[in-house]
Design an enzyme around this catalytic site. Sequence first.
Site, PDB file in Angstrom:
ATOM      1  N   GLU A  84      65.975  94.816  34.453  1.00 20.17           N
ATOM      2  CA  GLU A  84      66.557  94.542  35.543  1.00 20.17           C
ATOM      3  C   GLU A  84      65.830  95.498  36.520  1.00 20.17           C
ATOM      4  OE1 GLU A  84      70.778  94.801  35.410  1.00 20.17           O
ATOM      5  OE2 GLU A  84      70.892  94.318  33.485  1.00 20.17           O
ATOM      6  N   PHE A 109      59.191 105.582  29.399  1.00 19.44           N
ATOM      7  CA  PHE A 109      60.177 105.904  28.864  1.00 19.44           C
ATOM      8  C   PHE A 109      60.102 107.188  28.294  1.00 19.44           C
ATOM      9  CE2 PHE A 109      62.836 102.199  28.917  1.00 19.44           C
ATOM     10  CZ  PHE A 109      61.842 101.355  29.464  1.00 19.44           C
ATOM     11  N   LEU A 110      59.580 108.282  28.992  1.00 19.04           N
ATOM     12  CA  LEU A 110      59.965 109.458  28.759  1.00 19.04           C
ATOM     13  C   LEU A 110      60.594 110.258  29.820  1.00 19.04           C
ATOM     14  CD1 LEU A 110      56.344 110.588  26.784  1.00 19.04           C
ATOM     15  CD2 LEU A 110      58.805 109.930  26.032  1.00 19.04           C
ATOM     16  N   LYS A 134      79.541  79.985  40.396  1.00 19.36           N
ATOM     17  CA  LYS A 134      78.176  80.359  40.538  1.00 19.36           C
ATOM     18  C   LYS A 134      77.295  79.567  40.941  1.00 19.36           C
ATOM     19  CE  LYS A 134      78.237  84.146  37.198  1.00 19.36           C
ATOM     20  NZ  LYS A 134      77.970  84.608  35.949  1.00 19.36           N
ATOM     21  N   ASP A 185      75.270  76.408  34.548  1.00 17.65           N
ATOM     22  CA  ASP A 185      76.451  77.430  34.297  1.00 17.65           C
ATOM     23  C   ASP A 185      77.679  76.771  34.133  1.00 17.65           C
ATOM     24  OD1 ASP A 185      75.794  80.665  34.654  1.00 17.65           O
ATOM     25  OD2 ASP A 185      77.952  79.778  34.579  1.00 17.65           O
ATOM     26  N   LYS A 233      70.671 102.253  36.484  1.00 16.76           N
ATOM     27  CA  LYS A 233      69.386 102.821  36.970  1.00 16.76           C
ATOM     28  C   LYS A 233      69.114 102.169  38.359  1.00 16.76           C
ATOM     29  CE  LYS A 233      66.527  98.792  35.376  1.00 16.76           C
ATOM     30  NZ  LYS A 233      65.387  98.106  34.727  1.00 16.76           N
ATOM     31  N   CYS A 256      71.477  96.093  28.052  1.00 15.27           N
ATOM     32  CA  CYS A 256      70.678  95.810  26.988  1.00 15.27           C
ATOM     33  C   CYS A 256      70.889  96.928  25.601  1.00 15.27           C
ATOM     34  CB  CYS A 256      69.541  95.380  27.013  1.00 15.27           C
ATOM     35  SG  CYS A 256      69.485  93.662  27.921  1.00 15.27           S
ATOM     36  N   GLY A 264      71.601 103.188  29.916  1.00 15.03           N
ATOM     37  CA  GLY A 264      72.643 102.564  29.933  1.00 15.03           C
ATOM     38  C   GLY A 264      72.215 101.035  30.177  1.00 15.03           C
ATOM     39  N   GLY A 289      67.114 112.249  31.237  1.00 21.58           N
ATOM     40  CA  GLY A 289      68.127 111.806  32.175  1.00 21.58           C
ATOM     41  C   GLY A 289      69.407 111.879  31.353  1.00 21.58           C
TER      42      GLY A 289
HETATM   43  C1  UDX Z   1      65.743  96.785  29.163  1.00 24.11           C
HETATM   44  C2  UDX Z   1      64.236  96.502  28.254  1.00 24.11           C
HETATM   45  O1  UDX Z   1      63.456  97.485  29.063  1.00 24.11           O
HETATM   46  C3  UDX Z   1      63.768  95.255  28.668  1.00 24.11           C
HETATM   47  O2  UDX Z   1      62.749  94.984  27.905  1.00 24.11           O
HETATM   48  C4  UDX Z   1      64.890  94.421  27.920  1.00 24.11           C
HETATM   49  O3  UDX Z   1      64.606  93.134  27.252  1.00 24.11           O
HETATM   50  C5  UDX Z   1      66.254  94.471  28.453  1.00 24.11           C
HETATM   51  O4  UDX Z   1      66.639  95.903  28.325  1.00 24.11           O
HETATM   52  P1  UDX Z   1      66.901  97.363  31.266  1.00 24.11           P
HETATM   53  O5  UDX Z   1      68.064  97.356  30.567  1.00 24.11           O
HETATM   54  O6  UDX Z   1      66.768  96.426  32.609  1.00 24.11           O
HETATM   55  O7  UDX Z   1      65.584  96.571  30.511  1.00 24.11           O
HETATM   56  O8  UDX Z   1      66.401  98.644  31.816  1.00 24.11           O
HETATM   57  P2  UDX Z   1      65.348  99.755  31.584  1.00 24.11           P
HETATM   58  O9  UDX Z   1      64.362  99.879  32.606  1.00 24.11           O
HETATM   59  O10 UDX Z   1      64.661  99.620  30.133  1.00 24.11           O
HETATM   60  O11 UDX Z   1      66.200 101.161  31.359  1.00 24.11           O
HETATM   61  C6  UDX Z   1      67.298 101.261  30.569  1.00 24.11           C
HETATM   62  C7  UDX Z   1      68.149 102.434  30.444  1.00 24.11           C
HETATM   63  O12 UDX Z   1      67.198 103.784  30.157  1.00 24.11           O
HETATM   64  C8  UDX Z   1      68.484 102.864  31.972  1.00 24.11           C
HETATM   65  O13 UDX Z   1      69.571 103.490  31.952  1.00 24.11           O
HETATM   66  C9  UDX Z   1      67.305 103.823  32.354  1.00 24.11           C
HETATM   67  O14 UDX Z   1      67.938 104.690  33.555  1.00 24.11           O
HETATM   68  C10 UDX Z   1      66.975 104.494  31.150  1.00 24.11           C
HETATM   69  N1  UDX Z   1      65.784 105.419  31.241  1.00 24.11           N
HETATM   70  C11 UDX Z   1      64.685 104.297  30.853  1.00 24.11           C
HETATM   71  C12 UDX Z   1      65.772 106.541  30.851  1.00 24.11           C
HETATM   72  O15 UDX Z   1      66.910 107.308  30.754  1.00 24.11           O
HETATM   73  N2  UDX Z   1      64.684 107.203  30.859  1.00 24.11           N
HETATM   74  C13 UDX Z   1      63.281 106.462  30.747  1.00 24.11           C
HETATM   75  O16 UDX Z   1      62.214 107.046  30.617  1.00 24.11           O
HETATM   76  C14 UDX Z   1      63.438 105.150  30.975  1.00 24.11           C
END
Ligand code: UDX
Length: 433
Positions: free
Chosen positions: A148, A247-248, A25, A20, A318, A258, A255, A251
């Site tokens: 994450e 993912f249902l 770091k 890095d 999250k 990604c 955020g 909320g």
């Molecule tokens: C995401 C992808 O899941 C991962 O595959 C990718 O490579 C990186 O981005 P991450 O950003 O760590 O991972 O979080 P994730 O668990 O996917 O949640 C993303 C956001 O969606 C969070 O804010 C979470 O609270 C929200 N979320 C997720 C919802 O609001 N409802 C859900 O059912 C799932």
Amino acid sequence: MGLCTALCLASKGFDLLGVDIDKKKVDSLRGGKPTIYEKGVKPYLSQALSRGKTRFSDKFEVLAGCDLIFVTVGTPSLPSGGIDLSMVLSATRSIAKVISGDFPTVVIRSTVIPGTSAGRVRPILERYSKRRVGKDVGLCCNPEFLREGQAIEDTLHPHKIVIGAGDRRSTRRLVSFYESFYGRPVPPFILTDYSNAEMIKYSNNAFLSLKIGYINTIARICEKIEGGDVGIIAKGIGLDQRIGSSFLEAGPGFGGSCFPKDLDALIAFARTLTAEHRILRAIKELNEDQASHVAMMVRDALGAVRGKTVSVLGLAFKAGTDDVRDAASLRVIKHLLRMGARVKVYDPKAMSNARLFLGDKVGYGESMRECIRGAEACVLMTEWREFSRHKPDYFSRLMKRPVIVDARRLLNTGEFLGKVEYHRLGLGKAHPT
Ligand code: UDX
């Protein structure tokens, strides 16, 4: 992603070099101190260091002689929504200058738009290494799908491995590496060219964002139905295997580092191609609107917000992370401040990161208790378990007025309804009894 990839490699006995350009770091990791809060990272790091086959450095020169070099640098958003490739390109240049040996292979793990590996990375790699891709240097695009909070788990048990390359030798090099990394059974491979591999990553994340946007839309309709409950709808539709139950969760909107960025990048990319992308724009707009909806729930519950103290419980995007990048909490706080609320915040892990974004615009509670004491409303923004441990009278005792807006649908409805002023996202008015 870089650190978790590195630590998982180390855990399987590979010789590992982590580079890095940020010396702070590197020093921290050398001392066994993780640079992020992420489940499992601390023990994995101590274990890796104690085995003696893991080193960290701020000098690219140490990469000479490496067989595989994973590029995991960030690709942040530009004001246009497109991505800033400067870190990927400068890392590639620095790597190209030092690689040596038989067919060293560069693996782009960073999220990059279609065309990047072939059109931007490959020329730099060839020019500065004075080698030809496919002949004496390898180049693959190998997007990651790590969540994450579960990055180590996801690295060790991925649902697929996507490898994009422009020649067979590069593909074979990475396939055989993953075969030795995972042993049997190997996760499913998708072997394709660079652009399709790059596009899989964006399409994957945009689809998950779509599911969230969809269920949030259904939640908004449920709120207008007597007895409506989006949780029951999600359960009902999730059992259809064509839909799936993940993912249902309705909320305050997605955020993190990604989803919002990748959606913006895909929109910007589609725009440059003059390709159809209305659905992507709709997901983005709905997500932004969801935060204003949560702020309106507070306003509707309180009558007026101006001058009132509203506590926000949860800042991380999250649970399980200290990351507040593009968190829905920040969007909701912005609306509340604009409406004249006095906002007080608390998060069990993300306070120091949040301070960088919020500065002195809000007050900070040292604990949940401290944050809600004297407040006229509290909004639950992150699904930390700590927030759901308490009974309704905990809130009534501490708050000036026990208005709870549960944007994460965290608390037990049966327990809270009627005991405090409980407003749950995605829940309609109760049936008259
Ligand atoms: C995401 C992808 O899941 C991962 O595959 C990718 O490579 C990186 O981005 P991450 O950003 O760590 O991972 O979080 P994730 O668990 O996917 O949640 C993303 C956001 O969606 C969070 O804010 C979470 O609270 C929200 N979320 C997720 C919802 O609001 N409802 C859900 O059912 C799932």
